[in-house]
Design a protein around this motif. Structure first.
Motif, short mmCIF file in Angstrom:
data_model
loop_
_atom_site.label_atom_id
_atom_site.label_comp_id
_atom_site.label_asym_id
_atom_site.label_seq_id
_atom_site.Cartn_x
_atom_site.Cartn_y
_atom_site.Cartn_z
N LEU A 6 0.83 -1.20 0.00
CA LEU A 6 0.00 0.00 0.00
C LEU A 6 0.86 1.26 0.00
O LEU A 6 0.65 2.18 -0.81
N PHE A 7 1.86 1.30 0.87
CA PHE A 7 2.72 2.48 0.94
C PHE A 7 3.57 2.62 -0.32
O PHE A 7 3.81 3.74 -0.79
N ARG A 8 4.03 1.52 -0.90
CA ARG A 8 4.81 1.59 -2.14
C ARG A 8 3.95 2.11 -3.29
O ARG A 8 4.42 2.87 -4.13
N LEU A 9 2.68 1.71 -3.33
CA LEU A 9 1.79 2.19 -4.39
C LEU A 9 1.49 3.68 -4.25
O LEU A 9 1.45 4.41 -5.24
N VAL A 10 1.30 4.14 -3.00
CA VAL A 10 1.06 5.57 -2.78
C VAL A 10 2.31 6.37 -3.16
O VAL A 10 2.22 7.40 -3.83
N ALA A 11 3.48 5.89 -2.74
CA ALA A 11 4.73 6.57 -3.11
C ALA A 11 4.90 6.58 -4.62
O ALA A 11 5.31 7.59 -5.20
N THR A 67 5.70 9.69 2.30
CA THR A 67 5.08 8.37 2.33
C THR A 67 6.10 7.33 2.78
O THR A 67 5.79 6.46 3.60
N GLY A 68 7.32 7.41 2.27
CA GLY A 68 8.38 6.50 2.68
C GLY A 68 8.73 6.65 4.15
O GLY A 68 8.94 5.67 4.85
N VAL A 69 8.76 7.89 4.62
CA VAL A 69 9.08 8.15 6.03
C VAL A 69 7.98 7.60 6.94
O VAL A 69 8.26 6.97 7.97
N ILE A 70 6.73 7.81 6.56
CA ILE A 70 5.61 7.30 7.36
C ILE A 70 5.66 5.77 7.40
O ILE A 70 5.44 5.16 8.46
N PHE A 71 5.99 5.15 6.28
CA PHE A 71 6.10 3.69 6.25
C PHE A 71 7.18 3.21 7.22
O PHE A 71 6.96 2.29 8.00
N ILE A 72 8.34 3.85 7.17
CA ILE A 72 9.45 3.46 8.06
C ILE A 72 9.05 3.69 9.52
O ILE A 72 9.33 2.85 10.39
N ALA A 73 8.36 4.79 9.80
CA ALA A 73 7.92 5.06 11.17
C ALA A 73 6.94 4.00 11.65
O ALA A 73 7.00 3.58 12.82
N THR A 83 16.17 11.23 12.26
CA THR A 83 17.12 11.32 11.15
C THR A 83 17.22 9.98 10.41
O THR A 83 17.31 9.95 9.19
N SER A 84 17.18 8.89 11.15
CA SER A 84 17.20 7.56 10.52
C SER A 84 15.94 7.32 9.72
O SER A 84 15.97 6.76 8.63
N MET A 85 14.80 7.74 10.27
CA MET A 85 13.54 7.58 9.55
C MET A 85 13.53 8.41 8.26
O MET A 85 13.07 7.93 7.23
N LEU A 86 14.08 9.62 8.33
CA LEU A 86 14.15 10.46 7.13
C LEU A 86 15.05 9.82 6.07
O LEU A 86 14.72 9.80 4.88
N GLY A 87 16.20 9.31 6.51
CA GLY A 87 17.13 8.68 5.57
C GLY A 87 16.58 7.40 4.99
O GLY A 87 16.65 7.17 3.78
N LEU A 88 16.01 6.55 5.84
CA LEU A 88 15.43 5.29 5.34
C LEU A 88 14.20 5.54 4.49
O LEU A 88 13.92 4.79 3.55
N GLY A 89 13.46 6.61 4.80
CA GLY A 89 12.32 6.99 3.96
C GLY A 89 12.77 7.38 2.56
O GLY A 89 12.14 7.02 1.56
N LEU A 90 13.89 8.10 2.50
CA LEU A 90 14.45 8.48 1.19
C LEU A 90 14.92 7.25 0.42
O LEU A 90 14.65 7.11 -0.78
N VAL A 91 15.59 6.33 1.12
CA VAL A 91 16.05 5.10 0.47
C VAL A 91 14.87 4.28 -0.02
O VAL A 91 14.88 3.74 -1.13
N THR A 92 13.81 4.20 0.77
CA THR A 92 12.61 3.46 0.37
C THR A 92 11.98 4.09 -0.86
O THR A 92 11.58 3.39 -1.79
N THR A 93 11.90 5.41 -0.88
CA THR A 93 11.32 6.12 -2.02
C THR A 93 12.16 5.91 -3.27
O THR A 93 11.62 5.66 -4.36
N LEU A 94 13.47 6.00 -3.15
CA LEU A 94 14.35 5.75 -4.29
C LEU A 94 14.22 4.31 -4.78
O LEU A 94 14.26 4.04 -5.99
N SER A 95 14.05 3.39 -3.85
CA SER A 95 13.87 1.98 -4.21
C SER A 95 12.59 1.78 -5.03
O SER A 95 12.58 1.03 -6.00
#
Length: 170
Positions: A6-11, A67-73, A83-95
């Motif tokens: 769901l979060f990947r589709l929204v992103a 959306t990626g940050v909310i998913f990680i949270a 800061t980790s959530m922001l970074g991992l949210g960016l990585v998730t979005t790029l993925s």
């Protein structure tokens, strides 16, 4: 898994809106219209605060990242520092973006063998989004007659990038 999908589709919805504008893809394509109408309720208010930078729709890009940050949270249950959530949210979005381009390119390659010269709206939109990324590779690669090896090189680069992103997540 369902929450992740769901979060990947929204992103992906917000990333598609960003890519459509950045590549100046056909606005009147039915797929473009679905993406625009689906993302407009959240993108329009944010666009009032964040103006576009040329062809870059910052509002859609920020919404995809959020959306990626909310998913990680959610999956970390807030145990990670912001800061980790922001970074991992960016990585998730790029993925999500890399996966989209990988599968879209594979689809275009397969369809070029099955039905060459087809002008289906999905194919034409996919071509419009992929060609700006393939053109620099085409300029570097030597011509091989009617064969175009740029999609192969690009899919290899995407695979390497995806492996790097997965390594960052671990």
């Amino acid at each position: 898994m369902i929450v992740s999908l769901l979060f990947r589709l929204v992103a992906l919805l917000f990333l598609l809106r960003f890519v459509l504008q950045a590549t100046q893809a056909d606005f009147y394509n039915p797929i473009s219209q679905v993406v625009i109408k689906g993302s407009e309720p959240l993108a329009k208010p944010l666009r009032a605060l964040l103006p576009n930078l040329g062809r870059c729709d910052l509002a859609s890009l920020i919404l995809a990242w959020a959306t990626g940050v909310i998913f990680i949270a959610l999956i970390s249950q807030g145990a990670l520092p912001i800061t980790s959530m922001l970074g991992l949210g960016l990585v998730t979005t790029l993925s999500v973006l890399v996966d989209f381009y990988w599968w879209t390119l594979l689809f275009v390659i397969v369809m070029s063998f099955i039905s060459p010269g087809n002008s289906h709206p999905v194919l034409s939109l996919a071509d419009q989004m992929i060609n700006p990324l393939l053109d620099p590779i085409r300029k570097i690669l030597p011509t091989a007659g009617p064969l175009d090896f740029s999609p192969l090189v690009f899919i290899l680069l995407l695979s390497i990038l995806q492996n790097l992103l997965q390594g960052l997540v671990r």
